[in-house]
Design a protein around this motif. Sequence first.
Motif, PDB file in Angstrom:
ATOM      1  N   THR A   1     -73.911 -47.413   4.476  1.00 46.35           N
ATOM      2  CA  THR A   1     -75.233 -47.136   4.219  1.00 46.35           C
ATOM      3  C   THR A   1     -75.962 -47.581   5.425  1.00 46.35           C
ATOM      4  O   THR A   1     -75.486 -48.543   6.469  1.00 46.35           O
ATOM      5  CB  THR A   1     -75.454 -48.950   3.168  1.00 46.35           C
ATOM      6  OG1 THR A   1     -74.756 -48.676   2.237  1.00 46.35           O
ATOM      7  CG2 THR A   1     -76.888 -48.918   2.879  1.00 46.35           C
TER       8      THR A   1
ATOM      9  N   LYS B   1     -84.221 -48.128   2.148  1.00 46.21           N
ATOM     10  CA  LYS B   1     -84.504 -47.886   0.727  1.00 46.21           C
ATOM     11  C   LYS B   1     -85.084 -46.482   1.035  1.00 46.21           C
ATOM     12  O   LYS B   1     -85.281 -45.249   1.826  1.00 46.21           O
ATOM     13  CB  LYS B   1     -85.943 -47.829   0.272  1.00 46.21           C
ATOM     14  CG  LYS B   1     -86.337 -47.580  -1.493  1.00 46.21           C
ATOM     15  CD  LYS B   1     -87.572 -48.577  -1.745  1.00 46.21           C
ATOM     16  CE  LYS B   1     -87.841 -48.399  -3.412  1.00 46.21           C
ATOM     17  NZ  LYS B   1     -88.881 -48.748  -3.390  1.00 46.21           N
ATOM     18  N   ASN B   2     -83.742 -45.104  -0.289  1.00 49.02           N
ATOM     19  CA  ASN B   2     -83.936 -43.986   0.154  1.00 49.02           C
ATOM     20  C   ASN B   2     -83.431 -42.772   1.320  1.00 49.02           C
ATOM     21  O   ASN B   2     -83.074 -41.978   0.917  1.00 49.02           O
ATOM     22  CB  ASN B   2     -84.947 -43.345   0.280  1.00 49.02           C
ATOM     23  CG  ASN B   2     -85.198 -44.115  -1.701  1.00 49.02           C
ATOM     24  OD1 ASN B   2     -85.447 -44.041  -2.691  1.00 49.02           O
ATOM     25  ND2 ASN B   2     -86.822 -44.143  -1.949  1.00 49.02           N
ATOM     26  N   ALA B   3     -82.316 -43.891   1.934  1.00 49.03           N
ATOM     27  CA  ALA B   3     -81.973 -43.491   2.729  1.00 49.03           C
ATOM     28  C   ALA B   3     -80.657 -43.019   2.801  1.00 49.03           C
ATOM     29  O   ALA B   3     -79.958 -43.904   1.989  1.00 49.03           O
ATOM     30  CB  ALA B   3     -81.837 -44.090   4.399  1.00 49.03           C
ATOM     31  N   PRO B   4     -80.073 -41.651   3.098  1.00 46.50           N
ATOM     32  CA  PRO B   4     -78.801 -41.027   2.788  1.00 46.50           C
ATOM     33  C   PRO B   4     -77.924 -41.909   3.618  1.00 46.50           C
ATOM     34  O   PRO B   4     -78.023 -42.344   5.177  1.00 46.50           O
ATOM     35  CB  PRO B   4     -78.556 -39.494   3.172  1.00 46.50           C
ATOM     36  CG  PRO B   4     -79.763 -39.804   4.416  1.00 46.50           C
ATOM     37  CD  PRO B   4     -81.077 -40.739   3.954  1.00 46.50           C
ATOM     38  N   LYS B   5     -76.701 -42.183   2.969  1.00 47.47           N
ATOM     39  CA  LYS B   5     -75.829 -42.882   3.749  1.00 47.47           C
ATOM     40  C   LYS B   5     -75.083 -42.248   5.115  1.00 47.47           C
ATOM     41  O   LYS B   5     -75.091 -40.442   5.087  1.00 47.47           O
ATOM     42  CB  LYS B   5     -74.274 -43.254   2.895  1.00 47.47           C
ATOM     43  CG  LYS B   5     -74.659 -43.917   1.731  1.00 47.47           C
ATOM     44  CD  LYS B   5     -73.340 -44.519   0.866  1.00 47.47           C
ATOM     45  CE  LYS B   5     -73.816 -45.437  -0.313  1.00 47.47           C
ATOM     46  NZ  LYS B   5     -72.818 -46.051  -1.128  1.00 47.47           N
TER      47      LYS B   5
END
Length: 389
Positions: A176, A186-190
Amino acid sequence: MTLRTRKPTGVPSWPLILLAGEAKTGKTYRAAEFTGDENVGRAFWLDLAEGCADEYGLVPGADYEIVDHDGTWIDIVTQVAEVREVAREALAKGEKPVVLVIDSMTAEWGMLSAWTDTRARRSTGNKQALAANPDAEIDITPNYWNDANSRHNRLMNILKTFPGIVVMTALETEKTQFGPNGKPLKNAPKQARPDAQKRLPADATVWVRLSLDDEPTIVGIRSLKHNITPGKDKPEPWPDFTLSKLVFEFMGISAGAQVRNMPVLDADQQLPEETSTEEVAPPPPQERPRAVRGPSPQELAVLANKDVASWLTVATKPAVTDLWKKGKDSPCAGMDVSGLLTEEDREILGVREDEPLTLVDLAKMAGQYVVKFGRSVRAPLDEPVDAVA
C-alpha cells in the motif's frame, strides 16, 4: 585540522545486485547460473531460510561453495565478513572477481523483525499485558526497530564494501502507498516492492524485477553508462537477460572496478563547543523532578573498559547469565567497544579491527564462546578447561 581532498577516480564500483520478484520467477536459478560464468572466480552461496542451495548446484554451469552457518546472527555476519576477506585476497593476487549470493534478503529482514518481537515480549509492560491476556497486542517500540536496523546496516556495510560481485534475492509483493502523514493514500494503486528492509533497493547498485508474466526489467540502476530517469524512462523488458550480460556488458564492469570508498559513519564524538563545564542550576523542586545526570564521556570510557574486561574474563555459564542481566541495561550497552579489544581478542572472536562492535554484540559473542568452550575469551588457550570453568 587541515582540509583533505582528492580527485575522483571515475572508476565504477563493484556491483550490489538485487534480484526481486514474485515467488517462483527464477531468481535463485539465475543467481546459480551466474556462479559458473567464465568471467568470475570462486563463488559463495549464503542460504538464509530457503534450503535449496544443494539442489541448485545442479543448475547447468553452476559452480559455487555453500557458506556453512548455524543460523545465528553473529555467525552469519562473521561468515560474510570471511568471504569478503577471500574476495580481497583474490583481487590482490590478480584473480577473477569473487561472487557472493545471498538467498534471500527477505529471510534476513524476517529474522531481524522476529528478533524485535521477541525482545519486546520480554519488556515489563508487555509481559504484564500478556499475563492478563495472552492474545494482547505487543507494543514494539522504536528502540527495538532501531537495533534491528543497526544490525541490518552492519551487514549492508560489509556487502557495499565487498571487493567483488554480490547478488541478493528478495521476494517482491504489492504494498500500500502511504502519504506524508503516514496514512494510506486513497484510491492509490499498490506498488510492487521488495519484501525486505525498506532501504534495500536504495542500497543496491541495480534493481532487477523478475515476473511470472513479463520479461525481466531493470527497475533502477546507479550507472553513468546507463541511466533510468524516474517518471520519464519506463523500464523496458529484456528478453535474453542474464546476470553475465548485465554485469559485464550492460554495466561494463571489469577487473579494474574498485571497492566503494565508504568509511563507517561514527557520530560518537564531541566538538569543543559541545562540551560545557558550567554548572546548571537545579530546577525548583515543585516544578518537575530533577533529571538524573548521565555518565560523562570520560565516565563512559571507564565503564566501557570495565564492562569489556568483565565479559572477556567471565568463565562459567551461570556467571555469563548473571553478567548479561546486569550488563544489558548498562549506559555503555550500545557503545562501539571494538577499540577496547586486543589483537588476540579479535582473532579469537573473529572481529575485524575496522568493524564497529557494540557492547551488547560483544556480550553475546563472549557468552557463546564460554558456553561452547567452557572457558573465558581471555583464558590461555593452553590452560586446562577445568582451571577456569
